[in-house]
Design a protein around this motif. Structure first.
Motif, PDB file in Angstrom:
ATOM      1  N   LYS A 335       0.643  -1.109  -0.003  1.00 37.38           N
ATOM      2  CA  LYS A 335       0.087  -0.091  -0.025  1.00 37.38           C
ATOM      3  C   LYS A 335       0.876   1.324   0.037  1.00 37.38           C
ATOM      4  N   ALA A 336       2.260   1.149   0.021  1.00 36.85           N
ATOM      5  CA  ALA A 336       3.075   2.274   0.070  1.00 36.85           C
ATOM      6  C   ALA A 336       3.033   2.791  -1.407  1.00 36.85           C
ATOM      7  N   GLU A 337       2.990   4.245  -1.484  1.00 37.07           N
ATOM      8  CA  GLU A 337       2.974   4.995  -2.723  1.00 37.07           C
ATOM      9  C   GLU A 337       4.412   4.841  -3.267  1.00 37.07           C
ATOM     10  N   VAL A 338       5.320   4.996  -2.319  1.00 35.85           N
ATOM     11  CA  VAL A 338       6.805   5.128  -2.656  1.00 35.85           C
ATOM     12  C   VAL A 338       7.409   4.237  -1.688  1.00 35.85           C
ATOM     13  N   THR A 339       8.941   4.140  -2.032  1.00 32.96           N
ATOM     14  CA  THR A 339       9.973   3.462  -1.202  1.00 32.96           C
ATOM     15  C   THR A 339      11.049   4.399  -0.531  1.00 32.96           C
ATOM     16  N   ALA A 340      11.026   4.533   0.477  1.00 31.27           N
ATOM     17  CA  ALA A 340      12.131   5.356   1.130  1.00 31.27           C
ATOM     18  C   ALA A 340      13.526   4.446   1.257  1.00 31.27           C
ATOM     19  N   GLY A 341      14.762   5.053   1.097  1.00 27.25           N
ATOM     20  CA  GLY A 341      15.791   4.159   1.253  1.00 27.25           C
ATOM     21  C   GLY A 341      16.077   3.971  -0.525  1.00 27.25           C
ATOM     22  N   GLY A 342      17.155   2.948  -0.516  1.00 24.54           N
ATOM     23  CA  GLY A 342      17.467   2.832  -1.836  1.00 24.54           C
ATOM     24  C   GLY A 342      19.043   2.632  -1.962  1.00 24.54           C
ATOM     25  N   ILE A 343      19.208   2.811  -3.535  1.00 24.73           N
ATOM     26  CA  ILE A 343      20.566   3.016  -3.729  1.00 24.73           C
ATOM     27  C   ILE A 343      21.389   4.075  -3.095  1.00 24.73           C
ATOM     28  N   SER A 344      22.417   4.028  -2.411  1.00 26.59           N
ATOM     29  CA  SER A 344      23.025   5.066  -1.568  1.00 26.59           C
ATOM     30  C   SER A 344      23.268   6.217  -2.457  1.00 26.59           C
ATOM     31  N   THR A 345      23.349   7.442  -2.212  1.00 28.52           N
ATOM     32  CA  THR A 345      23.727   8.622  -2.772  1.00 28.52           C
ATOM     33  C   THR A 345      24.990   8.871  -2.733  1.00 28.52           C
ATOM     34  N   ALA A 346      25.517   8.116  -1.693  1.00 25.38           N
ATOM     35  CA  ALA A 346      27.167   8.456  -1.643  1.00 25.38           C
ATOM     36  C   ALA A 346      27.828   7.518  -2.740  1.00 25.38           C
ATOM     37  N   GLU A 347      27.112   6.614  -3.421  1.00 25.58           N
ATOM     38  CA  GLU A 347      27.664   5.983  -4.585  1.00 25.58           C
ATOM     39  C   GLU A 347      27.618   6.862  -5.785  1.00 25.58           C
ATOM     40  N   LEU A 348      26.831   7.882  -5.980  1.00 24.53           N
ATOM     41  CA  LEU A 348      26.363   8.596  -7.150  1.00 24.53           C
ATOM     42  C   LEU A 348      26.776  10.045  -7.210  1.00 24.53           C
ATOM     43  N   SER A 349      27.198  10.355  -8.394  1.00 29.18           N
ATOM     44  CA  SER A 349      27.367  11.927  -8.627  1.00 29.18           C
ATOM     45  C   SER A 349      26.017  12.498  -8.654  1.00 29.18           C
ATOM     46  N   SER A 350      26.132  13.797  -7.880  1.00 22.98           N
ATOM     47  CA  SER A 350      24.788  14.490  -7.549  1.00 22.98           C
ATOM     48  C   SER A 350      24.476  15.524  -8.898  1.00 22.98           C
ATOM     49  N   LYS A 351      25.634  15.467  -9.896  1.00 23.09           N
ATOM     50  CA  LYS A 351      25.462  16.234 -11.156  1.00 23.09           C
ATOM     51  C   LYS A 351      24.931  15.328 -12.222  1.00 23.09           C
ATOM     52  N   THR A 352      25.324  14.132 -12.338  1.00 22.29           N
ATOM     53  CA  THR A 352      25.095  13.062 -13.501  1.00 22.29           C
ATOM     54  C   THR A 352      24.254  12.001 -13.016  1.00 22.29           C
ATOM     55  N   MET A 353      24.124  11.491 -11.744  1.00 20.62           N
ATOM     56  CA  MET A 353      23.540  10.340 -11.464  1.00 20.62           C
ATOM     57  C   MET A 353      24.426   9.142 -11.807  1.00 20.62           C
ATOM     58  N   GLU A 354      25.574   9.186 -12.215  1.00 20.82           N
ATOM     59  CA  GLU A 354      26.451   8.147 -12.328  1.00 20.82           C
ATOM     60  C   GLU A 354      26.935   7.409 -11.119  1.00 20.82           C
ATOM     61  N   ALA A 355      27.287   6.423 -11.347  1.00 22.95           N
ATOM     62  CA  ALA A 355      28.096   5.696 -10.043  1.00 22.95           C
ATOM     63  C   ALA A 355      29.419   6.030 -10.189  1.00 22.95           C
ATOM     64  N   LYS A 356      29.994   6.309  -8.989  1.00 24.65           N
ATOM     65  CA  LYS A 356      31.296   6.723  -8.981  1.00 24.65           C
ATOM     66  C   LYS A 356      32.360   5.811  -9.269  1.00 24.65           C
ATOM     67  N   ARG A 357      31.987   4.570  -8.880  1.00 26.35           N
ATOM     68  CA  ARG A 357      32.925   3.334  -9.110  1.00 26.35           C
ATOM     69  C   ARG A 357      32.583   2.495 -10.509  1.00 26.35           C
ATOM     70  N   VAL A 358      31.531   2.677 -10.907  1.00 23.67           N
ATOM     71  CA  VAL A 358      31.373   2.038 -12.134  1.00 23.67           C
ATOM     72  C   VAL A 358      30.849   2.900 -13.436  1.00 23.67           C
ATOM     73  N   PRO A 359      31.962   3.509 -14.244  1.00 25.97           N
ATOM     74  CA  PRO A 359      31.501   4.460 -15.040  1.00 25.97           C
ATOM     75  C   PRO A 359      30.685   3.948 -16.140  1.00 25.97           C
ATOM     76  N   GLY A 360      29.500   4.839 -16.604  1.00 30.58           N
ATOM     77  CA  GLY A 360      28.691   4.306 -17.632  1.00 30.58           C
ATOM     78  C   GLY A 360      27.375   3.810 -16.921  1.00 30.58           C
ATOM     79  N   LEU A 361      27.244   3.762 -15.630  1.00 32.12           N
ATOM     80  CA  LEU A 361      26.191   2.959 -14.890  1.00 32.12           C
ATOM     81  C   LEU A 361      25.368   4.217 -14.172  1.00 32.12           C
TER      82      LEU A 361
END
Length: 393
Positions: A335-361
């Protein structure tokens, strides 16, 4: 048709479709793979079928995340006004409801059609394929290989846009998290958000009010929302409760402030000005009768206010302003409209949403640990994060 693409987007929801459209308009060849039989299923059911497609007040303060600053970059570079301009470009009539919420005048189908039209509008090519079960995603120096039950596709870039596990009957799953772990990305523990809360124990009597709603202020910790609360056969729902559920921690109470617009000392002032009034009648004038009666029964003042001590009057007012409920849980991802939590923002570039350790993802939308309030904020995050990823070279 070649199976080689510039980018493969996993998921044909709001974020996935918009990312594909923007990338296609930048000249890229893009493949969207959707597990369901059609794209945009959550868009179609949102807002009662009219799609609450954004909120004019959307800003970083309207989002939960382990890093509250992460969303600032994407939200500032693609705003609610930008999406409204796109909606108007497609001659989609819209209206504002309360609290900055924007809806289609017609049908949510208009938003899905607009996104598909945008996918077809660019100099690039966007291919959308439904009913594609992803069997594996691998990467090497040459890029990514995405294999479905039908064939294998290759690309330089891969975008995770499969959302979270909320509303599984719409095809939602935790696929994004499995894929993230495969690539070594950390996960912030997912939990249901914007979800009804359940009551048990002595509070089960409030279930008898199923269907009764009232404007309240709901409070959890330091967070509070003034909107309607709805009593259900399982507990508490309505906008105020859905909002506060995202902040509620299991084992903690949720405080409800009834008659939230009354100033401090209002009940004592009523005693002075109208001593012959009774609490039950006062509550019935301001709240649904069934709710008023339950509150009056619980407080236990049955005589004229003039016959009640000032101390008891103050205690009654304080209880109405801070009525403690102790939820024993929520109605969960179903019944939840959305999910809180998820893939950590520490892993991602806030500018491009690209994974810092996996180029192209890239990771966008609900799969990321960024969760908006009720009222169009999660769609705006979908648009903004998708736009950020689509700008990557």
């Amino acid at each position: 048709m070649s199976t080689k693409f510039d980018a493969i987007i996993l998921g044909g929801g709001a974020a996935g479709l918009f990312c594909a459209a923007v990338a296609g308009q930048r000249g890229k060849r893009v493949l969207v793979l959707e597990r369901g039989e059609k794209v945009g299923k959550k868009i179609l059911i949102s807002g009662g079928g009219r799609c609450n497609f954004t909120n004019i007040g959307a800003g970083p303060a309207n989002y939960l995340s382990a890093n509250p600053h992460f969303a600032k970059s994407a939200l500032s570079r693609y705003t609610a006004a930008d999406f409204v301009a796109l909606v108007e470009k497609h001659d989609i009539a819209w209206h504002e409801k309360t609290l900055g919420q924007l809806f289609c005048d017609g049908s949510a189908r208009q938003i899905v059609d607009m996104l598909l039209d945008e996918c077809a509008a660019g100099p690039g090519e966007v291919v959308v394929r439904c009913e594609e079960e992803i069997a594996s995603v691998t990467n090497d120096i040459g890029g990514f290989v995405v294999t479905t039950q039908h064939e294998a596709f290759t690309s330089r870039q891969c975008v995770i846009a499969t959302g979270g596990p909320s509303i599984p009957k719409m095809g939602a799953s935790d696929f994004a998290y499995h894929l993230a772990r495969q690539f070594g990305l950390k996960i912030v523990e997912p939990r249901p958000a914007l979800v009804p809360l359940t009551l048990g124990g002595e509070e089960v009597l409030f279930r008898e009010l199923s269907g009764v709603a009232a404007d309240v202020e709901a409070i959890a910790g330091k967070t509070r929302f003034k909107e309607a609360a709805l009593f259900t056969h399982r507990g508490l729902s309505g906008p105020a409760i859905l909002q506060i559920s995202s902040y509620w921690q299991h084992g903690e109470p949720v405080a409800i402030r009834f008659l939230a617009d009354r100033p401090a000392g209002w009940l004592l002032e009523t005693k002075r000005s109208a001593p012959s009034l009774r609490l039950r009648g006062i509550l019935r004038d301001a709240l649904p009768a069934r709710l008023a009666d339950v509150l009056a029964d619980q407080i236990g003042i049955e005589t004229d206010l003039g016959n009640v001590s000032d101390k008891a009057i103050r205690q009654a007012e304080e209880r109405l302003a801070n009525w403690q409920f102790h939820p024993n849980g929520s109605e969960g991802f179903a019944k939840a409209e959305v999910t809180a939590g998820g893939i950590s923002t520490a892993e991602l570039s806030s500018k491009t949403m690209e994974a810092k350790r996996v180029p192209g993802l890239f990771v966008i939308g609900e799969a990321v640990d960024v969760t908006g309030w009720l009222g169009g904020y999660n769609f705006q995050w979908a648009w903004a994060s998708a736009h950020a990823a689509a700008q990557a070279p």
